[in-house]
Motif scaffolding. Sequence first.
Motif, PDB file in Angstrom:
ATOM      1  N   PHE A  80     -13.332  36.762  78.347  1.00 57.80           N
ATOM      2  CA  PHE A  80     -14.121  35.751  79.059  1.00 57.80           C
ATOM      3  C   PHE A  80     -14.270  36.145  80.537  1.00 57.80           C
ATOM      4  O   PHE A  80     -15.354  36.145  81.103  1.00 57.80           O
ATOM      5  CB  PHE A  80     -13.452  34.382  78.945  1.00 57.80           C
ATOM      6  CG  PHE A  80     -13.965  33.371  79.922  1.00 57.80           C
ATOM      7  CD1 PHE A  80     -15.182  32.751  79.707  1.00 57.80           C
ATOM      8  CD2 PHE A  80     -13.253  33.064  81.068  1.00 57.80           C
ATOM      9  CE1 PHE A  80     -15.668  31.828  80.615  1.00 57.80           C
ATOM     10  CE2 PHE A  80     -13.728  32.148  81.974  1.00 57.80           C
ATOM     11  CZ  PHE A  80     -14.936  31.524  81.743  1.00 57.80           C
ATOM     12  N   ALA A 122     -22.576  27.356  81.975  1.00 57.96           N
ATOM     13  CA  ALA A 122     -21.471  27.571  81.028  1.00 57.96           C
ATOM     14  C   ALA A 122     -21.779  28.748  80.102  1.00 57.96           C
ATOM     15  O   ALA A 122     -20.885  29.543  79.783  1.00 57.96           O
ATOM     16  CB  ALA A 122     -21.221  26.303  80.217  1.00 57.96           C
ATOM     17  N   GLU A 125     -21.370  32.120  82.069  1.00 65.02           N
ATOM     18  CA  GLU A 125     -19.972  32.471  82.313  1.00 65.02           C
ATOM     19  C   GLU A 125     -19.310  33.088  81.088  1.00 65.02           C
ATOM     20  O   GLU A 125     -18.324  33.812  81.210  1.00 65.02           O
ATOM     21  CB  GLU A 125     -19.197  31.228  82.746  1.00 65.02           C
ATOM     22  CG  GLU A 125     -19.568  30.716  84.133  1.00 65.02           C
ATOM     23  CD  GLU A 125     -18.953  29.358  84.423  1.00 65.02           C
ATOM     24  OE1 GLU A 125     -18.225  28.836  83.533  1.00 65.02           O
ATOM     25  OE2 GLU A 125     -19.193  28.817  85.516  1.00 65.02           O
ATOM     26  N   ARG A 126     -19.852  32.784  79.905  1.00 68.86           N
ATOM     27  CA  ARG A 126     -19.251  33.262  78.657  1.00 68.86           C
ATOM     28  C   ARG A 126     -20.048  34.383  78.000  1.00 68.86           C
ATOM     29  O   ARG A 126     -19.842  34.706  76.837  1.00 68.86           O
ATOM     30  CB  ARG A 126     -19.076  32.074  77.698  1.00 68.86           C
ATOM     31  CG  ARG A 126     -17.965  31.149  78.175  1.00 68.86           C
ATOM     32  CD  ARG A 126     -18.132  29.730  77.664  1.00 68.86           C
ATOM     33  NE  ARG A 126     -17.032  28.893  78.137  1.00 68.86           N
ATOM     34  CZ  ARG A 126     -16.960  28.377  79.367  1.00 68.86           C
ATOM     35  NH1 ARG A 126     -17.932  28.623  80.239  1.00 68.86           N
ATOM     36  NH2 ARG A 126     -15.925  27.642  79.735  1.00 68.86           N
ATOM     37  N   ARG A 326     -22.304  21.434  80.046  1.00 70.09           N
ATOM     38  CA  ARG A 326     -21.246  22.448  79.941  1.00 70.09           C
ATOM     39  C   ARG A 326     -20.431  22.264  78.670  1.00 70.09           C
ATOM     40  O   ARG A 326     -20.171  23.227  77.926  1.00 70.09           O
ATOM     41  CB  ARG A 326     -20.346  22.352  81.178  1.00 70.09           C
ATOM     42  CG  ARG A 326     -19.132  23.265  81.153  1.00 70.09           C
ATOM     43  CD  ARG A 326     -18.393  23.212  82.470  1.00 70.09           C
ATOM     44  NE  ARG A 326     -19.138  23.909  83.490  1.00 70.09           N
ATOM     45  CZ  ARG A 326     -19.071  25.217  83.704  1.00 70.09           C
ATOM     46  NH1 ARG A 326     -18.298  25.975  82.932  1.00 70.09           N
ATOM     47  NH2 ARG A 326     -19.760  25.780  84.656  1.00 70.09           N
ATOM     48  N   ARG A 327     -20.003  21.038  78.385  1.00 69.54           N
ATOM     49  CA  ARG A 327     -19.183  20.779  77.198  1.00 69.54           C
ATOM     50  C   ARG A 327     -19.953  21.085  75.913  1.00 69.54           C
ATOM     51  O   ARG A 327     -19.386  21.554  74.926  1.00 69.54           O
ATOM     52  CB  ARG A 327     -18.703  19.331  77.196  1.00 69.54           C
ATOM     53  CG  ARG A 327     -17.674  19.014  78.258  1.00 69.54           C
ATOM     54  CD  ARG A 327     -16.323  19.640  77.916  1.00 69.54           C
ATOM     55  NE  ARG A 327     -15.344  19.343  78.954  1.00 69.54           N
ATOM     56  CZ  ARG A 327     -15.043  20.142  79.978  1.00 69.54           C
ATOM     57  NH1 ARG A 327     -15.677  21.310  80.095  1.00 69.54           N
ATOM     58  NH2 ARG A 327     -14.143  19.800  80.867  1.00 69.54           N
ATOM     59  N   GLU A 330     -19.920  24.864  75.507  1.00 70.77           N
ATOM     60  CA  GLU A 330     -18.561  25.297  75.177  1.00 70.77           C
ATOM     61  C   GLU A 330     -18.238  25.024  73.710  1.00 70.77           C
ATOM     62  O   GLU A 330     -17.606  25.838  73.035  1.00 70.77           O
ATOM     63  CB  GLU A 330     -17.547  24.591  76.079  1.00 70.77           C
ATOM     64  CG  GLU A 330     -17.579  25.053  77.520  1.00 70.77           C
ATOM     65  CD  GLU A 330     -16.724  24.211  78.441  1.00 70.77           C
ATOM     66  OE1 GLU A 330     -16.530  24.603  79.604  1.00 70.77           O
ATOM     67  OE2 GLU A 330     -16.250  23.132  78.004  1.00 70.77           O
ATOM     68  N   GLN A 331     -18.671  23.865  73.216  1.00 78.85           N
ATOM     69  CA  GLN A 331     -18.383  23.530  71.823  1.00 78.85           C
ATOM     70  C   GLN A 331     -19.177  24.409  70.861  1.00 78.85           C
ATOM     71  O   GLN A 331     -18.654  24.823  69.822  1.00 78.85           O
ATOM     72  CB  GLN A 331     -18.670  22.051  71.555  1.00 78.85           C
ATOM     73  CG  GLN A 331     -18.207  21.592  70.184  1.00 78.85           C
ATOM     74  CD  GLN A 331     -17.980  20.097  70.119  1.00 78.85           C
ATOM     75  OE1 GLN A 331     -17.643  19.453  71.110  1.00 78.85           O
ATOM     76  NE2 GLN A 331     -18.147  19.515  68.953  1.00 78.85           N
ATOM     77  N   ILE A 333     -20.136  27.488  71.413  1.00 82.57           N
ATOM     78  CA  ILE A 333     -19.505  28.816  71.430  1.00 82.57           C
ATOM     79  C   ILE A 333     -18.212  28.812  70.636  1.00 82.57           C
ATOM     80  O   ILE A 333     -17.902  29.769  69.912  1.00 82.57           O
ATOM     81  CB  ILE A 333     -19.277  29.274  72.883  1.00 82.57           C
ATOM     82  CG1 ILE A 333     -20.623  29.526  73.563  1.00 82.57           C
ATOM     83  CG2 ILE A 333     -18.416  30.545  72.929  1.00 82.57           C
ATOM     84  CD1 ILE A 333     -20.523  29.854  75.041  1.00 82.57           C
ATOM     85  N   ALA A 334     -17.453  27.730  70.725  1.00 79.81           N
ATOM     86  CA  ALA A 334     -16.228  27.622  69.922  1.00 79.81           C
ATOM     87  C   ALA A 334     -16.550  27.649  68.433  1.00 79.81           C
ATOM     88  O   ALA A 334     -15.849  28.292  67.636  1.00 79.81           O
ATOM     89  CB  ALA A 334     -15.483  26.337  70.281  1.00 79.81           C
TER      90      ALA A 334
END
Length: 369
Positions: A80, A122, A125-126, A326-327, A330-331, A333-334
Amino acid sequence: MSRVSGKTARAHPVDSASRRVRGKVPTMHDVAREARVHQTTVSLALRNHPRLPLATRQRIQKVAARLGYRPDPMLAAFNFHRLASHPVKGTPAIAFILDADARRCFSQRAGHPVVIEGARQAAKERGYGLEPFVLDSEEIGPRRLDQILLARGIAGVVVSTFETKTTRLELDWPRCCAVKIESRHLWPPLDVITNDQHQVTRLGLRRMLDLGYRRVGLVSTREAERRLGDAFRTGFLVEQASLPESARVPPLLLDDSDRKHPERLLSQWLEKQRIDAVVSNLNDVARFIEATGRRIPMDLAFASLDLTPETPNLAGVVQNHALVGRRAVEQVIALLHAHERGLPEVPSVTFVPGFWRDGSSAPPAEAFE
């Protein structure tokens, strides 16, 4: 023939259960050997990188799942930071989908541009890019969008704001890792990331009462309430339930036909209910109140339930739109990393709370007594 080192050439794959019995945790090297590809190819496949053909990615992902391979969280954390500092070429993309009718929500005066900027940051950044798609029945419909996503190897999807007249979004969901932002009325039943409008409204009403206002009313729209599951209205009614019945004010919910010029309806409601303060998720309501001949805050206090940088003088609640975007990314990508595609068995909702900000539109009530 087996060797002491344990490095054995086998004609068949070994299931994850037998590996765990011997205490050996599957590695990326094991996946590469079983799939007969290089470890770099495995890494790309597990990140769903579009550099590889879809069939190759899916074959390697199935091998990884069969072996019980799980990415090392420490290595993932290292990667990351590496990707954040040194982005790679051929950046994989996440689709950000909204419908054409909701584009007005992305005007510069709304909070929605902040949502997409938070999502974009987000993703960057990933090591991902964020690609917006606007669904339009004439230009890009669901079938055409499916073809585009498949051709570009995009499996990560964020479904953003949709008007309530759009009730279904038909895509190849078994192929997707997807979440929704708001739009809880919209099929399919995906995990949802949303501002906590229920908490926002309760906080706004509570602060106005603490400032000494006795008759506080809510103005919202039926469209917003349908899209958000009655979040503003129910939050307001729950917080009002602790007040004496004489202090409770029925909310004013505007129809689309009232939205542009609600002055007459608003004036009648203010007078009939003897309201001394208004909270609303619509910042235009402050202007409409003054159009009825009432001055803010001398005659009536006002607090916004969705403060923006364009409203620096208003009191009210700041919704964290950037964190919602952002959340959501992130979810997604998870889900991509865990290879969890399709519709969730039990959809979840993640609520992002807001916070109060003082402003000149709602001074302490005693200032005008």
